[in-house]
Design a protein around this motif. Structure first.
Motif, PDB file in Angstrom:
ATOM      1  N   GLY A   1       0.620  -1.202  -0.027  1.00  0.00           N
ATOM      2  CA  GLY A   1       0.059   0.133  -0.032  1.00  0.00           C
ATOM      3  C   GLY A   1       0.801   1.413   0.018  1.00  0.00           C
ATOM      4  O   GLY A   1       0.373   2.341  -0.497  1.00  0.00           O
ATOM      5  N   ARG A   2       1.961   1.239   0.687  1.00  0.00           N
ATOM      6  CA  ARG A   2       2.721   2.388   0.596  1.00  0.00           C
ATOM      7  C   ARG A   2       3.211   2.989  -0.816  1.00  0.00           C
ATOM      8  O   ARG A   2       2.977   4.241  -0.998  1.00  0.00           O
ATOM      9  CB  ARG A   2       3.992   2.226   1.618  1.00  0.00           C
ATOM     10  CG  ARG A   2       3.655   2.210   3.163  1.00  0.00           C
ATOM     11  CD  ARG A   2       4.992   2.494   3.861  1.00  0.00           C
ATOM     12  NE  ARG A   2       4.541   2.470   5.245  1.00  0.00           N
ATOM     13  CZ  ARG A   2       5.065   1.775   6.305  1.00  0.00           C
ATOM     14  NH1 ARG A   2       6.122   1.137   6.076  1.00  0.00           N
ATOM     15  NH2 ARG A   2       4.702   1.934   7.634  1.00  0.00           N
ATOM     16  N   HIS A   3       3.813   2.095  -1.553  1.00  0.00           N
ATOM     17  CA  HIS A   3       4.442   2.763  -2.640  1.00  0.00           C
ATOM     18  C   HIS A   3       4.185   1.983  -3.837  1.00  0.00           C
ATOM     19  O   HIS A   3       4.626   2.258  -4.916  1.00  0.00           O
ATOM     20  CB  HIS A   3       5.892   2.610  -2.634  1.00  0.00           C
ATOM     21  CG  HIS A   3       6.404   3.339  -1.140  1.00  0.00           C
ATOM     22  ND1 HIS A   3       6.391   4.631  -1.201  1.00  0.00           N
ATOM     23  CD2 HIS A   3       6.923   2.735  -0.064  1.00  0.00           C
ATOM     24  CE1 HIS A   3       6.829   5.046  -0.029  1.00  0.00           C
ATOM     25  NE2 HIS A   3       7.449   3.823   0.821  1.00  0.00           N
ATOM     26  N   HIS A   4       3.396   0.875  -3.908  1.00  0.00           N
ATOM     27  CA  HIS A   4       3.332  -0.126  -5.227  1.00  0.00           C
ATOM     28  C   HIS A   4       1.902  -0.191  -5.836  1.00  0.00           C
ATOM     29  O   HIS A   4       1.845  -0.804  -6.872  1.00  0.00           O
ATOM     30  CB  HIS A   4       3.953  -1.290  -4.779  1.00  0.00           C
ATOM     31  CG  HIS A   4       5.324  -1.207  -4.308  1.00  0.00           C
ATOM     32  ND1 HIS A   4       6.471  -1.074  -5.291  1.00  0.00           N
ATOM     33  CD2 HIS A   4       5.882  -1.362  -3.053  1.00  0.00           C
ATOM     34  CE1 HIS A   4       7.442  -0.956  -4.465  1.00  0.00           C
ATOM     35  NE2 HIS A   4       7.216  -1.189  -3.286  1.00  0.00           N
ATOM     36  N   LEU A   5       0.851   0.277  -5.028  1.00  0.00           N
ATOM     37  CA  LEU A   5      -0.268  -0.201  -5.400  1.00  0.00           C
ATOM     38  C   LEU A   5      -1.079   1.428  -5.570  1.00  0.00           C
ATOM     39  O   LEU A   5      -1.027   2.141  -4.542  1.00  0.00           O
ATOM     40  CB  LEU A   5      -1.027  -1.018  -4.820  1.00  0.00           C
ATOM     41  CG  LEU A   5      -0.690  -2.540  -4.540  1.00  0.00           C
ATOM     42  CD1 LEU A   5      -1.740  -3.243  -3.662  1.00  0.00           C
ATOM     43  CD2 LEU A   5      -0.476  -3.072  -5.939  1.00  0.00           C
ATOM     44  N   ASN A   6      -1.944   1.402  -6.496  1.00  0.00           N
ATOM     45  CA  ASN A   6      -2.579   2.978  -6.742  1.00  0.00           C
ATOM     46  C   ASN A   6      -3.876   2.239  -5.761  1.00  0.00           C
ATOM     47  O   ASN A   6      -4.118   1.062  -5.423  1.00  0.00           O
ATOM     48  CB  ASN A   6      -2.932   3.185  -8.044  1.00  0.00           C
ATOM     49  CG  ASN A   6      -3.838   2.188  -8.761  1.00  0.00           C
ATOM     50  OD1 ASN A   6      -4.659   1.328  -8.173  1.00  0.00           O
ATOM     51  ND2 ASN A   6      -3.666   2.038 -10.204  1.00  0.00           N
ATOM     52  N   ASP A   7      -4.825   3.249  -5.771  1.00  0.00           N
ATOM     53  CA  ASP A   7      -5.763   3.347  -4.721  1.00  0.00           C
ATOM     54  C   ASP A   7      -6.830   2.077  -5.173  1.00  0.00           C
ATOM     55  O   ASP A   7      -7.514   1.388  -4.434  1.00  0.00           O
ATOM     56  CB  ASP A   7      -6.909   4.644  -4.574  1.00  0.00           C
ATOM     57  CG  ASP A   7      -6.206   5.555  -3.838  1.00  0.00           C
ATOM     58  OD1 ASP A   7      -5.068   5.264  -3.092  1.00  0.00           O
ATOM     59  OD2 ASP A   7      -6.375   6.621  -3.822  1.00  0.00           O
ATOM     60  N   LYS A   8      -6.914   2.010  -6.576  1.00  0.00           N
ATOM     61  CA  LYS A   8      -7.979   1.047  -6.907  1.00  0.00           C
ATOM     62  C   LYS A   8      -7.219  -0.301  -6.796  1.00  0.00           C
ATOM     63  O   LYS A   8      -8.059  -1.187  -6.440  1.00  0.00           O
ATOM     64  CB  LYS A   8      -8.308   1.376  -8.574  1.00  0.00           C
ATOM     65  CG  LYS A   8      -9.267   0.654  -9.197  1.00  0.00           C
ATOM     66  CD  LYS A   8      -9.561   0.555 -10.614  1.00  0.00           C
ATOM     67  CE  LYS A   8     -10.361  -0.384 -11.163  1.00  0.00           C
ATOM     68  NZ  LYS A   8     -10.905   0.052 -12.701  1.00  0.00           N
TER      69      LYS A   8
ATOM     70  N   ALA B   1      -7.490  -1.269  -3.262  1.00  0.00           N
ATOM     71  CA  ALA B   1      -8.980  -1.880  -2.791  1.00  0.00           C
ATOM     72  C   ALA B   1      -9.409  -3.102  -3.308  1.00  0.00           C
ATOM     73  O   ALA B   1      -9.895  -4.083  -2.355  1.00  0.00           O
ATOM     74  CB  ALA B   1      -9.958  -0.733  -3.266  1.00  0.00           C
ATOM     75  N   GLY B   2      -8.920  -3.463  -4.355  1.00  0.00           N
ATOM     76  CA  GLY B   2      -9.005  -4.777  -5.089  1.00  0.00           C
ATOM     77  C   GLY B   2      -8.200  -5.874  -3.933  1.00  0.00           C
ATOM     78  O   GLY B   2      -8.764  -7.004  -3.863  1.00  0.00           O
ATOM     79  N   PHE B   3      -7.092  -5.586  -3.796  1.00  0.00           N
ATOM     80  CA  PHE B   3      -6.327  -6.566  -3.079  1.00  0.00           C
ATOM     81  C   PHE B   3      -7.069  -6.783  -1.790  1.00  0.00           C
ATOM     82  O   PHE B   3      -7.182  -7.844  -1.264  1.00  0.00           O
ATOM     83  CB  PHE B   3      -5.035  -5.895  -2.758  1.00  0.00           C
ATOM     84  CG  PHE B   3      -3.988  -6.702  -1.891  1.00  0.00           C
ATOM     85  CD1 PHE B   3      -3.509  -7.882  -1.915  1.00  0.00           C
ATOM     86  CD2 PHE B   3      -3.856  -6.149  -0.443  1.00  0.00           C
ATOM     87  CE1 PHE B   3      -2.648  -8.628  -1.336  1.00  0.00           C
ATOM     88  CE2 PHE B   3      -3.253  -6.968   0.378  1.00  0.00           C
ATOM     89  CZ  PHE B   3      -2.517  -8.076   0.076  1.00  0.00           C
ATOM     90  N   VAL B   4      -7.427  -5.708  -1.196  1.00  0.00           N
ATOM     91  CA  VAL B   4      -7.912  -5.892   0.395  1.00  0.00           C
ATOM     92  C   VAL B   4      -9.424  -6.653   0.341  1.00  0.00           C
ATOM     93  O   VAL B   4      -9.554  -7.422   0.999  1.00  0.00           O
ATOM     94  CB  VAL B   4      -8.119  -4.490   0.933  1.00  0.00           C
ATOM     95  CG1 VAL B   4      -9.066  -4.671   2.205  1.00  0.00           C
ATOM     96  CG2 VAL B   4      -6.949  -3.529   1.411  1.00  0.00           C
TER      97      VAL B   4
ATOM     98  N   GLN C   1      -9.846  -8.872  -1.863  1.00  0.00           N
ATOM     99  CA  GLN C   1      -9.698 -10.356  -2.246  1.00  0.00           C
ATOM    100  C   GLN C   1      -9.232 -10.821  -0.800  1.00  0.00           C
ATOM    101  O   GLN C   1      -9.688 -12.017  -0.517  1.00  0.00           O
ATOM    102  CB  GLN C   1      -8.643 -10.594  -3.246  1.00  0.00           C
ATOM    103  CG  GLN C   1      -9.280 -10.129  -4.548  1.00  0.00           C
ATOM    104  CD  GLN C   1     -10.348 -11.159  -4.975  1.00  0.00           C
ATOM    105  OE1 GLN C   1     -10.185 -12.357  -4.931  1.00  0.00           O
ATOM    106  NE2 GLN C   1     -11.497 -10.535  -5.380  1.00  0.00           N
ATOM    107  N   VAL C   2      -8.054 -10.432  -0.281  1.00  0.00           N
ATOM    108  CA  VAL C   2      -7.539 -11.168   1.031  1.00  0.00           C
ATOM    109  C   VAL C   2      -8.377 -11.030   2.349  1.00  0.00           C
ATOM    110  O   VAL C   2      -8.377 -12.163   2.870  1.00  0.00           O
ATOM    111  CB  VAL C   2      -6.198 -10.084   1.463  1.00  0.00           C
ATOM    112  CG1 VAL C   2      -5.521 -10.758   2.529  1.00  0.00           C
ATOM    113  CG2 VAL C   2      -5.053 -10.291   0.054  1.00  0.00           C
ATOM    114  N   TYR C   3      -9.315 -10.017   2.240  1.00  0.00           N
ATOM    115  CA  TYR C   3     -10.178 -10.088   3.592  1.00  0.00           C
ATOM    116  C   TYR C   3     -11.670 -10.786   3.350  1.00  0.00           C
ATOM    117  O   TYR C   3     -12.583 -10.718   4.030  1.00  0.00           O
ATOM    118  CB  TYR C   3     -10.511  -8.549   4.038  1.00  0.00           C
ATOM    119  CG  TYR C   3      -8.987  -8.217   4.843  1.00  0.00           C
ATOM    120  CD1 TYR C   3      -8.890  -8.435   6.195  1.00  0.00           C
ATOM    121  CD2 TYR C   3      -8.098  -7.515   4.034  1.00  0.00           C
ATOM    122  CE1 TYR C   3      -7.698  -7.968   6.896  1.00  0.00           C
ATOM    123  CE2 TYR C   3      -6.919  -7.178   4.595  1.00  0.00           C
ATOM    124  CZ  TYR C   3      -6.856  -7.380   6.138  1.00  0.00           C
ATOM    125  OH  TYR C   3      -5.800  -6.923   6.470  1.00  0.00           O
ATOM    126  N   ALA C   4     -11.671 -11.230   2.073  1.00  0.00           N
ATOM    127  CA  ALA C   4     -13.061 -11.861   1.761  1.00  0.00           C
ATOM    128  C   ALA C   4     -13.546 -13.057   2.573  1.00  0.00           C
ATOM    129  O   ALA C   4     -12.497 -13.568   2.966  1.00  0.00           O
ATOM    130  CB  ALA C   4     -13.386 -12.139   0.382  1.00  0.00           C
TER     131      ALA C   4
END
Length: 142
Positions: free
Chosen positions: A124-131, A134-137, A139-142
């Motif tokens: 989240g700090r430097h490698h992913l944009n907001d969209k 959000a998609g990562f979160v 999937q991981v927290y589903a």
């Protein structure tokens, strides 16, 4: 191309499978981390045999009425540990973490030694944009 080595937090500290959970928790506090890779003391190369988290210690030991000074890290390690090569690209990192719904991913070098860990914070700090984040979160927290 962004690789796992670019994303990871380097300088991982191991905890041997024979280490007690109270000592593992102290190491987590000292290092300000929420997880530690566990090494197999019977393996001459001390390869990773698992990972323990602060949540594992609380839920699977303390809340279960067990004494963390008598339970070892190896006793809490279950299943096959997930990891990724330092050369893997960002899409491979995301796929591994999303597919297995994991928040911390050990990174290994060519000798299969852990050289770092990628956390959701690192992404989240430097490698992913907001969209992407959000998609990562989702999937991981589903």
């Amino acid at each position: 191309m962004t690789t796992a080595a670019d994303i990871m937090h380097p300088g991982v500290r191991w905890v041997p499978a024979t280490e007690t959970l109270d000592r593992a928790a102290q190491l987590m506090r000292e290092m300000d981390v929420g997880a530690l890779p566990v090494s197999d003391p019977n393996d001459p190369n001390e390869r990773m045999c698992g990972i323990i988290t602060d949540r594992d210690i609380v839920i699977r030991c303390i809340a279960a009425g067990r004494d963390p000074s008598r339970v070892t890290a190896g006793e809490l390690c279950e299943g096959t540990p997930r990891w990724i090569s330092a050369e893997a690209d960002l899409s491979e990192v995301l796929r591994e973490m999303e597919t297995h719904q994991i928040r911390r991913l050990p990174v290994i070098d060519g000798n299969k030694r852990v050289v770092g860990v990628i956390s959701e914070t690192d992404l989240g700090r430097h490698h992913l944009n907001d969209k992407q984040l959000a998609g990562f979160v989702e999937q991981v927290y589903a």
